[in-house]
Write an enzyme that holds these catalytic residues in place. Structure first.
Site, PDB file in Angstrom:
ATOM      1  N   GLY A  89       0.839  -1.198   0.015  1.00  0.00           N
ATOM      2  CA  GLY A  89      -0.054   0.067   0.094  1.00  0.00           C
ATOM      3  C   GLY A  89       0.935   1.322   0.018  1.00  0.00           C
ATOM      4  N   GLY A  91       0.164   5.543   0.432  1.00  0.00           N
ATOM      5  CA  GLY A  91      -0.529   6.890   0.533  1.00  0.00           C
ATOM      6  C   GLY A  91       0.244   7.911   0.873  1.00  0.00           C
ATOM      7  N   GLY A  92      -0.868   8.956   1.405  1.00  0.00           N
ATOM      8  CA  GLY A  92      -0.045  10.211   1.759  1.00  0.00           C
ATOM      9  C   GLY A  92       0.961  10.093   2.926  1.00  0.00           C
ATOM     10  N   MET A  93       0.317   9.320   3.865  1.00  0.00           N
ATOM     11  CA  MET A  93       1.320   9.137   4.879  1.00  0.00           C
ATOM     12  C   MET A  93       2.744   8.270   4.787  1.00  0.00           C
ATOM     13  SD  MET A  93      -0.584   6.327   7.106  1.00  0.00           S
ATOM     14  CE  MET A  93      -2.309   6.939   7.095  1.00  0.00           C
ATOM     15  N   SER A  95       4.392   4.468   2.935  1.00  0.00           N
ATOM     16  CA  SER A  95       4.201   3.106   2.152  1.00  0.00           C
ATOM     17  C   SER A  95       3.961   2.081   3.207  1.00  0.00           C
ATOM     18  CB  SER A  95       5.081   2.856   1.124  1.00  0.00           C
ATOM     19  OG  SER A  95       6.430   2.732   1.987  1.00  0.00           O
ATOM     20  N   VAL A  96       3.317   0.912   3.048  1.00  0.00           N
ATOM     21  CA  VAL A  96       3.158  -0.083   3.680  1.00  0.00           C
ATOM     22  C   VAL A  96       3.658  -1.245   3.012  1.00  0.00           C
ATOM     23  CG1 VAL A  96       1.532  -1.539   5.056  1.00  0.00           C
ATOM     24  CG2 VAL A  96       0.904   0.915   4.393  1.00  0.00           C
ATOM     25  N   LYS A 113       4.869  -0.165   8.210  1.00  0.00           N
ATOM     26  CA  LYS A 113       4.453   1.034   7.800  1.00  0.00           C
ATOM     27  C   LYS A 113       5.393   2.163   7.900  1.00  0.00           C
ATOM     28  CE  LYS A 113       0.037   2.086   7.736  1.00  0.00           C
ATOM     29  NZ  LYS A 113      -1.260   2.382   7.972  1.00  0.00           N
ATOM     30  N   ASP A 206      -8.275   9.235  13.611  1.00  0.00           N
ATOM     31  CA  ASP A 206      -8.240   8.824  12.108  1.00  0.00           C
ATOM     32  C   ASP A 206      -9.046   7.658  11.654  1.00  0.00           C
ATOM     33  OD1 ASP A 206      -7.645   9.656   9.587  1.00  0.00           O
ATOM     34  OD2 ASP A 206      -6.170   8.234   9.471  1.00  0.00           O
TER      35      ASP A 206
END
Lengths: 920, 92
Positions: A89, A91-93, A95-96, A113, A206
């Site tokens: 994955g 995303g903005g935060m 990668s996973v 993460k 969140d």
């Protein structure tokens, strides 16, 4: 290249503005004509324009300040004891990655993460690990375990999480066409997980479908508690350890209003996000609306717009087909689904989705309880909004919709600016954002006193700062939107006025008024006129103040649309009238406002409360205590209706109400109300928060009901606090109160010392001839009487009466004291053998008091006068009359001081002995 | 969104930007922006919104109640100012 000169920039700025506004192809001509007039300037501008072309082609600042921190990880890398298998994955935060232990000690796979944060400072890594450990202690069946936290070799922080192979909760529910009941049961597991975290002082912050996974086994797992903020103050105090450097548009779909407006993040924030999640699970759509919308629209929706009821939202979808599909996914039809959601589930969602965190479910547990109750077909605890509540929201929206529209955006901007502060100047911008936001929240509430509650009066600096900032921001915004500007300036001006900053208030309100002159909007024009009036009145400019009120009222057409503005103007008019000591007109205006409001569709509790409070205060100021008490009662009822009976407003209201009862001679009724006021201020703040004045008032009442030791304790406490705060009026009050208490305790020397101390203070603070000096003389008279020095006592009593009479004649206060002074002189005259004079004085006192008392109303003051009159008559052998007076006195005193009070007992005794001769 | 204390991540749409701005440039922009704020605050605000917050011209125009064209013109001017300032700083 010379150092850049701002002055030079300023000098060429008008030409540059003009040049940039001209289409490219016409710039050549414009430049040549400039060159003829001013070749130097033309040269500068030309260079700048050329530079501008280069910049545009280079795309200077076109990108986003995205950090270069992207994970350089590749499959096969090892991080700590883990080998990365595949990226699963991004995303903005960050990668996973799916990973497994490289040492083969466990079979277990984990998710790693990598966070796109740069660790600030050298202690950052250690702190990150430490905080990660705290989060790792969170162990719950439905929470994905945080196995480890660390910092990679390339200095990127990462979290090692339990790997959950599952689907987002909303997708899972849809895929399995789960019906409403089943969805609620799964949701209960989510609630249980969040409740567990809350119990450990961890807020998720969140919660959204992608963080709530359901595994193949149907087990719910919450992810990403790793981003939670720890609630412990010391952790909170530590400044941000991590710096976000990712850019991009915000899509805060699950953010609570306070997250967007910079309010405090608490467990209520999660309650809101859970509400959104449940809304989505039950209806298939987001409470803010359908389809894609811009960040600004979304934010506006979250902060401002009440979500449609879930039951109606499902049918709202423009495409009927969509409703069908959504219902089908819930194994039902749109009609049945609507019916299912109506009432209880609507109410439950509305409660979780309240804009004001304080109105939401008090805890996730309470939320879960209601879901349980619903599933068990019990009555849920949340109550639907009453009509009055809805109406108040409606009015609020109408009144401020315009203002809020811009303000919410300002708030968001500020918030977003705050977001990126780390890339810019950190602290300054963050404070700016926070204050901006406080302001936005404050403006959310129509009423002034609600505003004051939002910013506790105990912290004038904060409020002041806030206002200065708000003002500054408005200035920066310029005059682009005058209508909003006028409304905002009015709000700021009123806040200043409540802070007693008349100068600043006036400047802002004058500005609002001036801006409003260019508008055609009648309500804005009227509000700007009327809002300016009170501050002028306070400065003694009564004529202009009154004409502004008249001007404002005349501006408003007599149609229902303008009722809120009319009420607004009348309330300000009332303030102006009262400042001009025309209390009667003030009362009339309040009553008029009350009348039109009550008969209008805009009737709302908030405004009614405001009016009731104004009225009660006006009556009190006008000495109409009898009318003031029911008005206070009504205001208190409105307060609790609004659920605001724990606020500072309530504390003040209760104090003033009790004080009025006190002045009516009803200390027994006043006592519990004072106690309530003290409890409120204690609950609100700490023990320190209780106003010294309140303590002193309470002491006065306790003295009257003969609880002298307790009275002394409170008065002394009030005195100390008043001194600490440098609160002069309260210091004086406390000295006067202490003098009376010590006197009643028989400690005359101390009582006199208190009076000697207060006298010079009063002389300094008050104009000569003020009725307070009458009170002072009267206190001295009473002490002299108790000491047996009758001549001196009489001298003081006469002096007191002379001062008070003069004060009243010259239009000052002191009417309330006047009858008491006659009664006190009567008490002195009697032992001096002047019974006829004593009788005359007592009669006079009674004559002054009785017209203000309704039959059936009791007063300790009147009771006292009856007894004194009886004694004077008894001394002259008028036994029958005396007996009647004693009986009346006994009745009044028993009712107002309690049957056990020595004065009440004495009156009863007198009435009984006096009755004896009449017995056959 | 950053809200003080701890760290926090909100859902982000990161359309990976074409032009990444490097850290040093970022710092320079920041400083130049501070000076711009003193001279023409409204320009600085637009840079905040556009560059740091990623709002579009249309969104900024809506927020400020002005035309998109005005925002754009101000943006161009701000950009010019920032570039000038940064260049002057570098050369001095």
């Amino acid at each position: 290249m010379p150092r850049f000169d701002p002055d030079w920039w300023r000098s060429i700025t008008p030409y540059l503005d003009e040049a940039l506004g001209i289409p490219l192809e016409e710039r050549g001509g414009w430049l040549s004509s400039l060159r003829e007039k001013n070749p130097d300037l033309a040269h500068h501008i030309e260079t700048l324009l050329e530079e501008h072309q280069v910049l545009a082609s280079e795309g200077f600042l076109e990108g986003q300040p995205t950090a270069p921190l992207t994970s350089p990880a590749v499959a096969g890398d090892t991080v700590d004891a883990y080998r990365l298998i595949a990226e699963i994955g991004r995303g903005g935060m960050g990668s996973v990655w799916l990973a497994e232990r490289s040492d083969g000690r466990f079979e277990r796979q984990v998710a790693i993460k990598f966070l796109n944060f740069a660790l600030a400072g050298r202690g950052g890594a250690a702190r990150f690990k430490r905080e990660g450990t705290i989060l790792g202690k969170l162990s719950h069946l439905h929470i994905a375990e945080l196995v480890d936290a660390g910092v990679s070799a390339w200095r990127q922080p990462y979290l090692v999480l339990e790997y959950v192979d599952g689907a987002h909760i909303d997708q899972y529910c849809d895929e399995h066409t789960l019906e409403v009941q089943a969805r609620l049961r799964i949701f209960l597991d989510v609630l249980a997980a969040v409740a567990h975290a809350h119990a450990n002082l961890i807020v998720h912050r969140d919660i959204k479908p992608s963080n709530v996974l359901v595994g193949k086994d149907g087990q719910v797992k919450l992810l990403d508690f790793g981003i939670a903020k720890l609630l412990q103050p010391e952790v909170q105090a530590a400044s941000p350890t991590l710096t976000r450097e990712a850019g991009g548009a915000l899509t805060p779909e699950y953010a609570a209003p306070e997250q967007l407006t910079g309010g405090a993040i608490t467990t209520a924030t999660d309650v809101y996000a859970l509400g959104v999640l449940l809304y989505v699970l039950l209806t298939g759509r987001h409470p803010v609306g359908e389809g894609p919308c811009s960040a600004a629209e979304l934010v506006k929706g979250i902060v401002e717009v009440e979500p449609p009821r879930a039951s109606t939202a499902i049918g709202e979808s423009s495409a009927g087909q969509l409703s069908e599909v959504r219902a089908l996914k819930r194994s039902t039809t749109p009609t049945k689904l609507g019916r299912l959601l109506r009432d209880d589930l609507d109410t439950l969602l509305a409660k979780a989705l309240k804009k004001d965190p304080g109105e939401r479910y008090i805890s996730v547990v309470a939320f879960a309880d209601d879901v349980q109750r619903y599933l068990g077909r019990e009555t849920i605890s949340a109550r639907p909004d009453t009509l009055a509540y809805r109406a108040s929201k409606f009015v609020r929206r109408n009144r401020i919709a315009v203002a809020l529209g811009s303000l919410a955006s300002v708030a968001v901007i500020a918030g977003s600016v705050g977001t990126l502060v780390q890339a810019r100047t950190a602290r300054r911008e963050r404070d700016f954002a926070r204050r901006q936001l406080l302001r936005a929240e404050a403006i959310n509430d129509l009423n002034f006193f609600l505003l004051s509650d939002a910013s506790p009066s105990g912290k004038p600096f904060t409020v002041n700062d806030l206002l200065t900032r708000a003002e500054h921001i408005l200035e920066r915004q310029g005059s682009t939107n005058n209508l909003n500007r006028v409304d905002l300036l009015i709000s700021i001006g009123r806040e200043y006025l409540s802070e007693d900053q008349d100068g600043k208030a006036r400047a802002v309100l004058e500005k609002a008024y001036a801006s409003s002159r260019s508008l055609t909007d009648q309500s804005a024009r009227a509000r700007a006129s009327c809002a300016l009036a009170p501050v002028l009145a306070r400065a003694g400019e009564l004529v202009r103040a009154e004409s502004l009120i008249q001007e404002g009222l005349a501006e408003l057409p007599e149609i229902p649309d303008f009722i809120p503005d009319r009420v607004f103007c009348l309330l300000f008019g009332s303030q102006v009238a009262r400042t001009g000591v025309n209390t009667r007109e003030g009362i009339a205006r309040d009553q008029a406002a009350q009348k039109i409001l009550t008969s209008s569709p805009f009737d709302n509790d908030v405004l009614q409360l405001r009016i009731a409070m104004d009225l009660a205060e006006s009556y009190r100021e006008n000495g109409q205590f009898g009318e003031a008490v029911p008005a206070f009662q009504q205001a208190a009822a409105h307060l609790s209706l609004l659920g605001r009976d724990e606020t500072e407003t309530a504390g003040t209201l209760f104090n003033n109400w009790a004080l009025t009862l006190d002045l009516l001679g009803r200390p027994i009724d006043a006592e519990p109300i004072y106690r309530r006021a003290i409890e409120i201020s204690r609950a609100n703040q700490s023990d320190e928060g209780v106003s010294p004045m309140l303590l002193i008032n309470y002491a006065g009442t306790l003295r009257q009901i003969n609880r002298l030791d307790k009275a002394a304790k409170y008065a002394e406490q009030g005195h100390t606090k008043a001194q600490q705060a440098g609160y002069q009026v309260a210091i004086n009050q406390s000295l006067l109160s202490l003098a009376r208490i010590y006197r009643d305790q028989g400690d005359f020397a101390r009582a006199k010392a208190m009076l000697a101390q207060v006298e010079p203070r009063l002389r300094k603070a008050l104009p000569p001839g003020h009725y307070a000096f009458a009170a002072l003389a009267s206190d001295r008279a009473t002490i002299a009487l108790k000491e047996g020095d009758y001549n001196r006592a009489l001298q003081f009593a006469n002096q007191a009466l002379a001062i008070d009479e003069a004060a009243i004649k010259s239009g000052g206060l002191g009417k309330g004291l006047y009858p008491l002074l006659f009664d006190r002189r009567s008490k002195i005259e009697l032992p001096m053998g002047r019974a006829p004079e004593a009788e005359a004085d007592a009669t006079r006192a009674l004559g002054l008091l009785q017209p203000n008392t309704q039959p059936g109303e009791f007063s300790s003051i009147i009771g006292q006068v009856h007894v004194d009159l009886g004694l004077a008559q008894q001394a002259q052998g008028k036994l029958t009359e005396a007996a009647a007076e004693f009986r009346s006195g006994a009745e009044h005193l028993q009712k107002t001081l309690g049957a056990d009070h020595p004065e009440a007992r004495r009156a009863v005794q007198l009435s009984q002995t006096q009755a004896l001769p009449q017995q056959p | 969104m950053k809200r003080g204390g701890q760290f926090e991540i909100s859902a982000m749409v990161t359309d990976v930007a074409d032009h990444l701005v490097d850290e040093r440039e970022l710092l320079q922009v920041s400083e130049a922006l501070d000076s711009l704020e003193k001279i023409e605050a409204s320009l600085a605000e637009i840079v905040d919104l556009k560059f740091f917050c990623g709002f579009s011209f249309a969104e900024i125009a809506a927020m400020q109640g002005v035309s998109e064209r005005t925002v754009q013109r101000k943006w161009e001017k701000a950009r010019l100012y920032l570039h000038r300032t940064i260049r002057a700083d570098l050369s001095s």
